[in-house]
Design a protein around this motif. Structure first.
Motif, PDB file in Angstrom:
ATOM      1  N   GLU A  10       0.729  -1.156  -0.070  1.00 59.85           N
ATOM      2  CA  GLU A  10       0.053   0.207  -0.052  1.00 59.85           C
ATOM      3  C   GLU A  10       0.743   1.304  -0.037  1.00 59.85           C
ATOM      4  O   GLU A  10       0.567   2.215  -0.454  1.00 59.85           O
ATOM      5  N   SER A  58      -2.864   3.992   2.603  1.00 63.15           N
ATOM      6  CA  SER A  58      -4.140   3.771   2.058  1.00 63.15           C
ATOM      7  C   SER A  58      -5.325   3.506   3.262  1.00 63.15           C
ATOM      8  O   SER A  58      -6.382   3.821   2.968  1.00 63.15           O
ATOM      9  N   ASP A 114      -9.191   1.898  -7.232  1.00 63.08           N
ATOM     10  CA  ASP A 114      -8.495   3.009  -5.939  1.00 63.08           C
ATOM     11  C   ASP A 114      -8.187   4.123  -7.179  1.00 63.08           C
ATOM     12  O   ASP A 114      -7.794   4.101  -8.058  1.00 63.08           O
TER      13      ASP A 114
END
Length: 448
Positions: free
Chosen positions: A150, A222, A437
């Motif tokens: 992440e 994240s 995302d």
């Protein structure tokens, strides 16, 4: 100061630099796998005589390896609990807790009196502490992987994600080196009586080092986005089973082969080489140390390959090697010729590396951020129970049944075939379900 300043500062925070986070994940997982694997080696070498002396040699070995497998029973519990809080509270705090659980349990194992001293309480305490170890490592993998992936650059997630995976061969390397030094410097009698405990007690120092490193890094960027947006799930484990059952199934089955190979090489091969083939313990340990070094290098290459050629194609290639090489590996090992043994083990660990390198990014990208810790933990722990917890037991039982390596070869080929079918049958939509995302790069992550 503008409203965007804090986020800009966070982006520049050295505690969240991808390389530093990846290194912290690597060091922490190395220490935890060291703790995990010294147990496996000790179970193969000395636990039978120290904790199960009332059994025959085969039954005692199975009992000792059974306590090794017990750790995998606690893995889902640790994975579910830490996955829940990792998705609600954060990744970093769970990594610190898992490190403490592993370190304290490992140190205490080094202090347990033997069966001769306290009778049945010796194996009971051993099993309890092994359960704590299992719970700790159950939540470790996903947290370390998520921190690395992440915080990684979008097009380098496979490479950075493989750093926690490097902890596996590195932990094997350190655990084998520790036992090699011990068996080389003290007599076999002293090693069996008390020398093996040194490897466990040294974990206390390693845990201090690991904690210092992990406390110095920041939370996953994240996860902070999810927390700041107020979209944290109340029951992430329930939600991941409700919304991503196909991902859990694919992730679990695809992940079976890598731990099966890892535990076979790190645990069974020590006793197989020394007991079945009559190779000196020090020679076998040196051989596995050399293989572990090659293992680390091959995993880095496979991490790069996952970014270059796609996670799915790279992973499938490794699984296919495992299927094809299952029998040739033991044909070479059974010659008891050291050069041929090395060739056999290097190729099978190459299969492991090629799967394990892109695996973190592959599994991570299956699940949305808000349930990612839970999804990755559940998938990995299920795979570890099947591929890792049962493999040493099954291999030992198959060796006794067939009185040859044929049964173990069938086992290795079978689990690799399961992983190969799982990954090839998975659609692109399943493998990329969690990549919706804002930082998602347009080109293929899972091509192949």
């Amino acid at each position: 100061m503008s409203a965007s300043a804090p986020s800009q500062q966070g982006a520049l925070d050295p505690r969240r630099k991808p390389g530093r986070v990846a290194l912290a994940s690597y060091v922490g997982t190395t220490i935890e796998w060291y703790d995990f694997f010294i147990y496996g080696i000790a179970a193969a070498l000395v636990f039978r005589t120290q904790f199960f002396p009332q059994f025959s040699e085969t039954a005692g070995t199975l009992a000792a390896l059974g306590t090794f497998a017990v750790g995998f029973i606690a893995r889902p519990i640790g994975g579910i609990v830490m996955g829940h809080y990792g998705d609600r509270v954060g990744r970093k705090s769970m990594l610190i807790i898992s490190l403490l659980m592993m370190g304290i349990a490992t140190t205490l194992i080094g202090l347990i009196p033997t069966y001769e001293t306290i009778g049945i309480w010796a194996p009971i305490l051993l099993i309890v502490l092994r359960l704590i170890q299992g719970a700790g490592v159950g939540g470790e993998w996903a947290g370390a992987v998520l921190m690395a992936v992440e915080n990684a650059p979008p097009r380098r997630r496979s490479l950075y994600g493989c750093f926690p995976q490097l902890g596996l061969p590195s932990g094997i390397f350190l655990s084998q080196l520790a036992f090699l030094l011990l068996t080389s410097t003290i007599s076999p009698e002293a090693f069996a009586a008390w020398g093996w405990r040194i490897a466990f007690l040294s974990s206390a120092l390693l845990i201090v080092v690991g904690l210092m490193i992990r406390l110095a890094i920041e939370e996953s960027s994240s996860f902070e986005k999810v927390r700041d947006s107020g979209t944290v799930e109340k029951m992430p484990v329930v939600e991941v089973f409700r919304t991503s059952p196909k991902q859990i199934l694919v992730g679990s089955l695809a992940s079976v082969a890598a731990p099966a190979i890892g535990y076979l090489v790190s645990v069974n091969m020590v006793s197989y080489g020394t007991v079945t083939l009559g190779i000196p313990t020090t020679t076998m340990l040196w051989t596995l140390i050399g293989v572990s070094v090659a293992w680390i290098l091959m995993m880095l290459v496979s991490g790069l390959a996952g970014d270059r050629f796609g996670r799915k194609a790279t992973f499938a290639f490794g699984a296919a090697i495992g299927v094809v090489w299952a029998f040739p590996m033991f044909w070479l090992v059974d010659t008891a010729s050291l050069p041929l043994i090395i060739v056999g083990l290097v190729v099978i660990t190459a299969a492991n590396s090629i799967m394990a390198g892109p695996q973190p990014a592959l599994i991570t990208e299956m699940f949305p951020i808000r349930v990612r810790y839970s999804g990755a933990s559940v998938s990995y722990t299920i795979a570890s129970i099947i591929g890792g917890g049962l493999t040493p037991l099954a291999a030992t039982a198959l060796l006794a049944e067939f009185e040859s390596s044929v049964g173990i070869s069938l086992l290795v080929g079978g689990v690799c075939l399961v992983s190969l079918i799982a990954i090839l049958s998975a659609s692109r939509r399943t493998l990329e379900a969690g990549t919706i995302d804002s930082d998602r790069p347009a080109p293929d992550r899972v091509r192949g």
